[in-house]
Design an enzyme around this catalytic site. Sequence first.
Site, PDB file in Angstrom:
ATOM      1  N   GLY A   1     180.270  76.972  72.066  1.00 33.59           N
ATOM      2  CA  GLY A   1     180.293  75.542  72.397  1.00 33.59           C
ATOM      3  C   GLY A   1     179.493  74.740  71.386  1.00 33.59           C
ATOM      4  O   GLY A   1     178.779  73.808  71.745  1.00 33.59           O
TER       5      GLY A   1
ATOM      6  N   ARG B   1     179.663  70.395  69.249  1.00 35.21           N
ATOM      7  CA  ARG B   1     178.993  69.104  69.508  1.00 35.21           C
ATOM      8  C   ARG B   1     177.837  69.322  70.490  1.00 35.21           C
ATOM      9  O   ARG B   1     177.600  70.455  70.951  1.00 35.21           O
ATOM     10  CB  ARG B   1     180.008  68.119  70.109  1.00 35.21           C
ATOM     11  CG  ARG B   1     180.479  68.550  71.477  1.00 35.21           C
ATOM     12  CD  ARG B   1     181.615  67.686  72.008  1.00 35.21           C
ATOM     13  NE  ARG B   1     181.815  67.948  73.436  1.00 35.21           N
ATOM     14  CZ  ARG B   1     182.864  67.550  74.127  1.00 35.21           C
ATOM     15  NH1 ARG B   1     183.831  66.897  73.520  1.00 35.21           N
ATOM     16  NH2 ARG B   1     182.949  67.810  75.414  1.00 35.21           N
TER      17      ARG B   1
ATOM     18  N   ASN C   1     176.249  78.979  75.298  1.00 34.57           N
ATOM     19  CA  ASN C   1     176.014  77.555  75.584  1.00 34.57           C
ATOM     20  C   ASN C   1     177.264  76.849  76.104  1.00 34.57           C
ATOM     21  O   ASN C   1     177.153  75.868  76.840  1.00 34.57           O
ATOM     22  CB  ASN C   1     175.522  76.868  74.293  1.00 34.57           C
ATOM     23  CG  ASN C   1     175.620  75.358  74.367  1.00 34.57           C
ATOM     24  OD1 ASN C   1     174.784  74.701  74.973  1.00 34.57           O
ATOM     25  ND2 ASN C   1     176.660  74.791  73.760  1.00 34.57           N
TER      26      ASN C   1
ATOM     27  N   SER D   1     171.247  75.314  84.013  1.00 29.24           N
ATOM     28  CA  SER D   1     171.146  73.881  84.338  1.00 29.24           C
ATOM     29  C   SER D   1     170.096  73.673  85.416  1.00 29.24           C
ATOM     30  O   SER D   1     169.881  74.548  86.265  1.00 29.24           O
ATOM     31  CB  SER D   1     172.493  73.363  84.858  1.00 29.24           C
ATOM     32  OG  SER D   1     172.334  72.059  85.383  1.00 29.24           O
TER      33      SER D   1
ATOM     34  N   TYR E   1     180.286  74.234  89.500  1.00 27.44           N
ATOM     35  CA  TYR E   1     179.331  74.171  88.379  1.00 27.44           C
ATOM     36  C   TYR E   1     177.994  74.770  88.811  1.00 27.44           C
ATOM     37  O   TYR E   1     177.433  75.630  88.122  1.00 27.44           O
ATOM     38  CB  TYR E   1     179.172  72.710  87.932  1.00 27.44           C
ATOM     39  CG  TYR E   1     178.275  72.529  86.727  1.00 27.44           C
ATOM     40  CD1 TYR E   1     178.735  72.807  85.442  1.00 27.44           C
ATOM     41  CD2 TYR E   1     176.960  72.071  86.868  1.00 27.44           C
ATOM     42  CE1 TYR E   1     177.905  72.644  84.333  1.00 27.44           C
ATOM     43  CE2 TYR E   1     176.133  71.898  85.773  1.00 27.44           C
ATOM     44  CZ  TYR E   1     176.612  72.179  84.502  1.00 27.44           C
ATOM     45  OH  TYR E   1     175.787  72.020  83.409  1.00 27.44           O
TER      46      TYR E   1
ATOM     47  N   LYS F   1     176.244  78.233  87.317  1.00 29.55           N
ATOM     48  CA  LYS F   1     174.945  78.233  86.626  1.00 29.55           C
ATOM     49  C   LYS F   1     173.930  79.104  87.370  1.00 29.55           C
ATOM     50  O   LYS F   1     173.081  79.755  86.749  1.00 29.55           O
ATOM     51  CB  LYS F   1     174.437  76.797  86.458  1.00 29.55           C
ATOM     52  CG  LYS F   1     175.311  75.935  85.537  1.00 29.55           C
ATOM     53  CD  LYS F   1     175.325  76.467  84.108  1.00 29.55           C
ATOM     54  CE  LYS F   1     176.051  75.535  83.157  1.00 29.55           C
ATOM     55  NZ  LYS F   1     176.077  76.046  81.776  1.00 29.55           N
TER      56      LYS F   1
ATOM     57  N   ILE G   1     170.957  65.699  79.848  1.00 33.46           N
ATOM     58  CA  ILE G   1     170.792  65.551  78.396  1.00 33.46           C
ATOM     59  C   ILE G   1     171.884  64.621  77.872  1.00 33.46           C
ATOM     60  O   ILE G   1     173.032  64.690  78.331  1.00 33.46           O
ATOM     61  CB  ILE G   1     170.926  66.935  77.699  1.00 33.46           C
ATOM     62  CG1 ILE G   1     170.016  67.985  78.347  1.00 33.46           C
ATOM     63  CG2 ILE G   1     170.671  66.820  76.203  1.00 33.46           C
ATOM     64  CD1 ILE G   1     168.541  67.745  78.211  1.00 33.46           C
TER      65      ILE G   1
HETATM   66  N1  LIG Z   1     174.401  67.558  79.030  1.00 34.99           N
HETATM   67  C1  LIG Z   1     173.749  67.838  80.134  1.00 34.99           C
HETATM   68  O1  LIG Z   1     173.268  66.928  80.823  1.00 34.99           O
HETATM   69  C2  LIG Z   1     173.573  69.259  80.575  1.00 34.99           C
HETATM   70  C3  LIG Z   1     172.693  69.516  81.654  1.00 34.99           C
HETATM   71  C4  LIG Z   1     172.504  70.819  82.085  1.00 34.99           C
HETATM   72  C5  LIG Z   1     173.188  71.857  81.454  1.00 34.99           C
HETATM   73  N2  LIG Z   1     174.020  71.588  80.418  1.00 34.99           N
HETATM   74  C6  LIG Z   1     174.723  72.728  79.816  1.00 34.99           C
HETATM   75  O2  LIG Z   1     174.517  72.734  78.422  1.00 34.99           O
HETATM   76  C7  LIG Z   1     175.649  73.314  77.777  1.00 34.99           C
HETATM   77  C8  LIG Z   1     176.146  72.374  76.684  1.00 34.99           C
HETATM   78  O3  LIG Z   1     176.482  71.142  77.295  1.00 34.99           O
HETATM   79  P1  LIG Z   1     176.752  69.798  76.466  1.00 34.99           P
HETATM   80  O4  LIG Z   1     176.185  68.711  77.279  1.00 34.99           O
HETATM   81  O5  LIG Z   1     176.359  69.936  75.045  1.00 34.99           O
HETATM   82  O6  LIG Z   1     178.340  69.739  76.621  1.00 34.99           O
HETATM   83  P2  LIG Z   1     179.477  69.176  75.631  1.00 34.99           P
HETATM   84  O7  LIG Z   1     180.716  69.015  76.452  1.00 34.99           O
HETATM   85  O8  LIG Z   1     178.985  68.004  74.872  1.00 34.99           O
HETATM   86  O9  LIG Z   1     179.648  70.421  74.652  1.00 34.99           O
HETATM   87  C9  LIG Z   1     180.122  71.642  75.160  1.00 34.99           C
HETATM   88  C10 LIG Z   1     180.953  72.328  74.106  1.00 34.99           C
HETATM   89  O10 LIG Z   1     181.512  73.502  74.723  1.00 34.99           O
HETATM   90  C11 LIG Z   1     182.852  73.606  74.296  1.00 34.99           C
HETATM   91  N3  LIG Z   1     183.664  74.382  75.228  1.00 34.99           N
HETATM   92  C12 LIG Z   1     184.121  73.999  76.443  1.00 34.99           C
HETATM   93  N4  LIG Z   1     184.917  74.952  76.949  1.00 34.99           N
HETATM   94  C13 LIG Z   1     184.941  75.955  76.043  1.00 34.99           C
HETATM   95  C14 LIG Z   1     185.599  77.203  75.989  1.00 34.99           C
HETATM   96  N5  LIG Z   1     186.415  77.605  76.983  1.00 34.99           N
HETATM   97  N6  LIG Z   1     185.415  77.992  74.908  1.00 34.99           N
HETATM   98  C15 LIG Z   1     184.618  77.578  73.883  1.00 34.99           C
HETATM   99  N7  LIG Z   1     183.987  76.396  73.866  1.00 34.99           N
HETATM  100  C16 LIG Z   1     184.151  75.593  74.941  1.00 34.99           C
HETATM  101  C17 LIG Z   1     183.333  72.160  74.211  1.00 34.99           C
HETATM  102  O11 LIG Z   1     184.511  72.045  73.419  1.00 34.99           O
HETATM  103  C18 LIG Z   1     182.123  71.466  73.621  1.00 34.99           C
HETATM  104  O12 LIG Z   1     182.170  71.440  72.216  1.00 34.99           O
HETATM  105  C19 LIG Z   1     176.691  73.550  78.879  1.00 34.99           C
HETATM  106  O13 LIG Z   1     176.624  74.895  79.293  1.00 34.99           O
HETATM  107  C20 LIG Z   1     176.222  72.639  79.996  1.00 34.99           C
HETATM  108  O14 LIG Z   1     176.618  73.094  81.261  1.00 34.99           O
HETATM  109  C21 LIG Z   1     174.236  70.316  79.967  1.00 34.99           C
END
Ligand SMILES: NC(=O)c1ccc[n+]([C@@H]2O[C@H](COP(=O)([O-])OP(=O)(O)OC[C@H]3O[C@@H](n4cnc5c(N)ncnc54)[C@H](O)[C@@H]3O)[C@@H](O)[C@H]2O)c1
Length: 255
Positions: free
Chosen positions: A15, A18, A91, A148, A162, A166, A195
């Site tokens: 992931g 981005r 991730n 998370s 979700y 997690k 985030i």
């Molecule tokens: N942003 C938040 O507030 C937050 C909070 C808690 C946990 N998280 C966790 O952090 C991690 C990253 O989140 P983020 O906010 O950067 O998300 P995001 O959506 O900005 O980035 C996630 C990336 O994962 C990729 N992805 C999705 N499905 C996929 C798959 N099947 N195979 C390969 N890649 C895949 C997407 O294309 C994307 O580039 C995630 O696991 C999310 O659950 C995020």
Amino acid sequence: MTTNNLSSGTALVTGAARGIGLEIARQLGQDGYQVVMCDLLDDVYASADQLKGEGIVAHGMRMDVGDEGSIREGVKEIGERFGGVQVLVNNAGISPKHNGFKLPLVDTPLAEWELVMRVNLTGAFLLCRELLPALKQASCGRIVNIASVCARYASPIIAGPYNASKTGLITLSRVLAMELAGTAVTVNCVAPGRIVTPLSSQADPSIDREYIARVPVRRLGLPEDIANAVRFLVSADASGITGTVIDVNGGTFCN
Ligand SMILES: NC(=O)c1ccc[n+]([C@@H]2O[C@H](COP(=O)([O-])OP(=O)(O)OC[C@H]3O[C@@H](n4cnc5c(N)ncnc54)[C@H](O)[C@@H]3O)[C@@H](O)[C@H]2O)c1
């Protein structure tokens, strides 16, 4: 942040096109790892080029962590091109929204439940399983899984599949850490609060407002906050830490 990094080797970040994954790849690359950046999106190639422009050794790779065949192919390619990995950061994650909101659990279609489990939990399981032989060969293997806050404390970031995925990821990490205790491989989680990323911006803005009103530091987190914690867990300084969760959530506890 200065860490006693292990730094010569290959780090795989899923992931990584981005958001948090891109920043983790950047920081591990700055520490001297060659980073393999996997993503479902072809944007991952441009993101890898961006890091290369910053002097980092980065490789983009298309991989769907929700698909066992894609994972197997990717792992094979990584073995052939890079000779295995020393660091695995699971991730990639999804959190489906409907008009900016989660569905109540009782209204969640089975297909949505299964997709979230496959991407957020099963993908991590498969990558750990497939890469374990390589990780065990490394002098210090590292697995970091991105969980998370919703799996730790009451939080406005909640959604049935979700949260369940997690929470499962934290349990998976603990089990694997115990199975690998006594080897040089550690397994830990980082649990982000909310985030600023493309994922969180899919939600209705009211969710950010509610979160900021409740979080003690009164702000959203940044991808750098999470990458800093990953960087520490991957470092030699963290050799004695396994089976744990680092909360990076601006002071959210039992509120
Ligand atoms: N942003 C938040 O507030 C937050 C909070 C808690 C946990 N998280 C966790 O952090 C991690 C990253 O989140 P983020 O906010 O950067 O998300 P995001 O959506 O900005 O980035 C996630 C990336 O994962 C990729 N992805 C999705 N499905 C996929 C798959 N099947 N195979 C390969 N890649 C895949 C997407 O294309 C994307 O580039 C995630 O696991 C999310 O659950 C995020």
